[in-house]
Scaffold this motif. Structure first.
Motif, PDB file in Angstrom:
ATOM      1  N   VAL A   1       0.861  -1.181   0.000  1.00  0.00           N
ATOM      2  CA  VAL A   1       0.000   0.000   0.000  1.00  0.00           C
ATOM      3  C   VAL A   1       0.899   1.233   0.000  1.00  0.00           C
ATOM      4  O   VAL A   1       1.482   1.587   1.024  1.00  0.00           O
ATOM      5  CB  VAL A   1      -0.931   0.019   1.231  1.00  0.00           C
ATOM      6  CG1 VAL A   1      -1.818   1.252   1.200  1.00  0.00           C
ATOM      7  CG2 VAL A   1      -1.782  -1.255   1.261  1.00  0.00           C
TER       8      VAL A   1
ATOM      9  N   SER B   1      -1.042   8.787  -4.837  1.00  0.00           N
ATOM     10  CA  SER B   1      -1.385   7.407  -5.142  1.00  0.00           C
ATOM     11  C   SER B   1      -2.836   7.274  -5.595  1.00  0.00           C
ATOM     12  O   SER B   1      -3.757   7.774  -4.932  1.00  0.00           O
ATOM     13  CB  SER B   1      -1.154   6.529  -3.904  1.00  0.00           C
ATOM     14  OG  SER B   1      -1.785   5.276  -4.038  1.00  0.00           O
ATOM     15  N   HIS B   2      -3.035   6.611  -6.743  1.00  0.00           N
ATOM     16  CA  HIS B   2      -4.391   6.352  -7.225  1.00  0.00           C
ATOM     17  C   HIS B   2      -5.181   5.531  -6.194  1.00  0.00           C
ATOM     18  O   HIS B   2      -6.374   5.761  -5.974  1.00  0.00           O
ATOM     19  CB  HIS B   2      -4.343   5.608  -8.561  1.00  0.00           C
ATOM     20  CG  HIS B   2      -5.683   5.285  -9.128  1.00  0.00           C
ATOM     21  ND1 HIS B   2      -6.412   4.184  -8.738  1.00  0.00           N
ATOM     22  CD2 HIS B   2      -6.457   5.923 -10.046  1.00  0.00           C
ATOM     23  CE1 HIS B   2      -7.559   4.150  -9.392  1.00  0.00           C
ATOM     24  NE2 HIS B   2      -7.597   5.198 -10.191  1.00  0.00           N
ATOM     25  N   GLY B   3      -4.496   4.572  -5.545  1.00  0.00           N
ATOM     26  CA  GLY B   3      -5.169   3.758  -4.545  1.00  0.00           C
ATOM     27  C   GLY B   3      -5.675   4.583  -3.375  1.00  0.00           C
ATOM     28  O   GLY B   3      -6.763   4.333  -2.849  1.00  0.00           O
TER      29      GLY B   3
ATOM     30  N   GLY C   1      -9.685   5.231  -2.355  1.00  0.00           N
ATOM     31  CA  GLY C   1     -10.213   4.946  -1.025  1.00  0.00           C
ATOM     32  C   GLY C   1     -10.942   6.118  -0.410  1.00  0.00           C
ATOM     33  O   GLY C   1     -11.609   5.969   0.629  1.00  0.00           O
TER      34      GLY C   1
ATOM     35  N   THR D   1      -9.596   2.007 -12.014  1.00  0.00           N
ATOM     36  CA  THR D   1      -8.721   0.847 -12.205  1.00  0.00           C
ATOM     37  C   THR D   1      -9.163  -0.023 -13.378  1.00  0.00           C
ATOM     38  O   THR D   1      -8.341  -0.558 -14.117  1.00  0.00           O
ATOM     39  CB  THR D   1      -8.687  -0.002 -10.920  1.00  0.00           C
ATOM     40  OG1 THR D   1      -8.372   0.843  -9.815  1.00  0.00           O
ATOM     41  CG2 THR D   1      -7.651  -1.106 -11.028  1.00  0.00           C
TER      42      THR D   1
ATOM     43  N   SER E   1      -5.655   2.690 -14.427  1.00  0.00           N
ATOM     44  CA  SER E   1      -5.475   3.797 -13.483  1.00  0.00           C
ATOM     45  C   SER E   1      -4.043   4.328 -13.540  1.00  0.00           C
ATOM     46  O   SER E   1      -3.113   3.621 -13.899  1.00  0.00           O
ATOM     47  CB  SER E   1      -5.781   3.328 -12.063  1.00  0.00           C
ATOM     48  OG  SER E   1      -4.889   2.289 -11.685  1.00  0.00           O
TER      49      SER E   1
ATOM     50  N   ASP F   1      -1.353   7.215 -11.244  1.00  0.00           N
ATOM     51  CA  ASP F   1      -1.183   8.144 -10.136  1.00  0.00           C
ATOM     52  C   ASP F   1      -1.250   9.572 -10.657  1.00  0.00           C
ATOM     53  O   ASP F   1      -1.016   9.832 -11.839  1.00  0.00           O
ATOM     54  CB  ASP F   1       0.166   7.915  -9.445  1.00  0.00           C
ATOM     55  CG  ASP F   1       0.251   6.545  -8.783  1.00  0.00           C
ATOM     56  OD1 ASP F   1      -0.789   6.019  -8.371  1.00  0.00           O
ATOM     57  OD2 ASP F   1       1.368   6.002  -8.687  1.00  0.00           O
TER      58      ASP F   1
END
Length: 270
Positions: free
Chosen positions: A35, A99-101, A105, A232, A236, A238
């Motif tokens: 992560v 961060s795309h993640g 979120g 995603t 996806s 960043d």
């Protein structure tokens, strides 16, 4: 005397506790590995910054960023900026990626299945007070950097509007001639005219400004109010981001970067 089968062996307890702690450490390190940080700062430099022109956009009509090789659009609300390392520069520039993640979120998908990042969600403070930082997205295709030659006034030559009426202050000291600027520290921005295709799919040719900059300089566009990141499922990426901070900012502490209400980075003063 025979030990009861239900009793706990102290040696086994010590071993179990040690293994449990080791597992927690390994899991924590694995989490950090898989992560990524919300905002990873690659480097921080002291720079001078030049506002080349106003009224551009790095976005397509659907709000998704243009490919780096595409010409910047005219008629937007962003500024085209060039930065150059300089010991006496008026700004500090932190460059990195969001961060795309992390964004996924924090945000739901919009109707176009994109993540709509609002610039207001990215805040910089110093000693608890807001900082007038400028958020920038990079333009890496600078050989040359192409911009649609759309003049805000058809009666005015667009080249004559370059490098004028600076709103990113203080501007670098240097020499300005029609279509060209050279700073005392070696920043060079030279303007040419060219013809290029219109849009991602060529619908004909249009007049473009072609900016050539020196090798040490970097090109940026002010982050628009909203940038849409692809989800995603469709590939996806960043969000590459630069944060330009005036060195005259009051306070003594480091600059804190907050995104979506969460502190994600600390930038030391230089």
């Amino acid at each position: 005397m025979r030990q009861r089968s239900g009793a706990i062996n102290p040696a086994q307890l010590v071993i179990f506790a040690g293994m449990a702690i080791l597992c927690v450490v390994l899991l924590a390190n694995a989490y950090k590995f898989f992560v990524p940080s919300a905002y990873t700062i690659d480097k921080t430099d002291v720079v001078e910054a030049l506002e080349v022109m106003k009224g551009v956009s790095p976005l397509r009509k659907n709000g998704v960023p243009l490919a780096q090789a595409e010409s910047l659009r005219g008629g937007g609300s962003s500024r085209l900026v060039v930065t150059h390392p300089a010991l006496d520069g008026a700004f500090e520039l932190a460059t990195g990626k969001v961060s795309h993640g992390f964004v996924a979120g924090k945000l739901p998908l919009d109707k176009m299945l994109h993540l709509a990042v609002n610039a207001n969600e990215i805040v910089v403070t110093c000693d608890g007070q807001p900082v007038q930082a400028v958020l920038l997205v990079p333009r890496t295709e600078t050989n040359p950097l192409r911009v649609d030659a759309v003049s805000p006034d058809p009666e005015v030559d667009i080249v004559s509007t370059l490098f004028t009426n600076q709103t990113l202050l203080p501007a670098p000291a240097g020499k300005t001639t029609p279509g060209k600027f050279v700073s005392n520290n070696g920043m060079s921005v030279d303007t040419g005219l060219d013809m290029g295709k219109t849009g991602a799919v060529s619908l004909g040719e249009a007049l473009e400004l072609a900016f050539t900059i020196d090798p040490l300089s970097s090109a940026w566009v002010e982050m628009p109010r909203t940038v849409r990141l692809q989800h995603t499922a469709v590939g996806s990426e960043d969000l590459l981001l630069g944060i330009l901070i005036p060195r005259t900012t009051p306070g003594t502490g480091p600059y804190k970067v907050t995104m979506f209400g969460e502190e994600v980075a600390s930038i030391p003063r230089k």
